[in-house]
Design a protein around this motif. Sequence first.
Motif, PDB file in Angstrom:
ATOM      1  N   THR A  41       0.650  -1.129   0.008  1.00 10.20           N
ATOM      2  CA  THR A  41      -0.005  -0.085  -0.112  1.00 10.20           C
ATOM      3  C   THR A  41       0.906   1.263  -0.265  1.00 10.20           C
ATOM      4  OG1 THR A  41      -1.806  -1.069   1.088  1.00 10.20           O
ATOM      5  CG2 THR A  41      -1.863   1.342   1.130  1.00 10.20           C
ATOM      6  N   GLU A  42       1.850   0.993   0.768  1.00  9.73           N
ATOM      7  CA  GLU A  42       2.911   2.225   0.943  1.00  9.73           C
ATOM      8  C   GLU A  42       3.479   2.817  -0.381  1.00  9.73           C
ATOM      9  OE1 GLU A  42       2.585  -0.170   3.299  1.00  9.73           O
ATOM     10  OE2 GLU A  42       1.905   0.950   4.995  1.00  9.73           O
ATOM     11  N   THR A  43       3.962   1.719  -1.039  1.00  5.90           N
ATOM     12  CA  THR A  43       4.588   1.887  -2.274  1.00  5.90           C
ATOM     13  C   THR A  43       3.644   2.360  -3.574  1.00  5.90           C
ATOM     14  OG1 THR A  43       6.216   0.035  -1.612  1.00  5.90           O
ATOM     15  CG2 THR A  43       6.044   0.655  -3.897  1.00  5.90           C
ATOM     16  N   ARG A  46       2.920   5.918  -2.594  1.00  2.00           N
ATOM     17  CA  ARG A  46       4.154   7.030  -3.278  1.00  2.00           C
ATOM     18  C   ARG A  46       4.172   6.924  -4.756  1.00  2.00           C
ATOM     19  NH1 ARG A  46       6.894   4.048   1.587  1.00  2.00           N
ATOM     20  NH2 ARG A  46       6.646   5.445   3.116  1.00  2.00           N
ATOM     21  N   GLN A  84      -3.543   9.964   6.650  1.00  3.14           N
ATOM     22  CA  GLN A  84      -2.676   8.682   6.459  1.00  3.14           C
ATOM     23  C   GLN A  84      -1.905   8.675   5.289  1.00  3.14           C
ATOM     24  OE1 GLN A  84      -6.108   6.095   7.895  1.00  3.14           O
ATOM     25  NE2 GLN A  84      -4.641   5.384   9.398  1.00  3.14           N
ATOM     26  N   ILE A  88       2.163   8.656   4.675  1.00  5.75           N
ATOM     27  CA  ILE A  88       2.854   7.762   3.806  1.00  5.75           C
ATOM     28  C   ILE A  88       4.000   8.488   2.891  1.00  5.75           C
ATOM     29  CG2 ILE A  88       2.555   6.077   2.150  1.00  5.75           C
ATOM     30  CD1 ILE A  88       0.149   5.008   3.392  1.00  5.75           C
TER      31      ILE A  88
END
Length: 91
Positions: A41-43, A46, A84, A88
Amino acid sequence: MLESRPSHDDLIDHLVRSTALQRGEAARVVLDVLAYFNETTETFVRRRHRELQSGGLVNTEIFERIAAELPHRAVAPQELSLRQLRRIVYG
């Protein structure tokens, strides 16, 4: 020591039979698709932020669009607030 990887030969065979792709091309497509859906999710957040920002969108639009896209991922993550999502990207 050999790295153990799951075989996707049946999918590759199907692509070769059902498209004009050669076996090597089909294998590359399968690996690319698996890598795309294996993204955390984070990748994803971004990467999409960078893509949308380079397309000229501002953060307000970017974070709303990312929030709308997340539930449609192959494995939908928990719902994230706009705050949120910003954390990130910016920590």
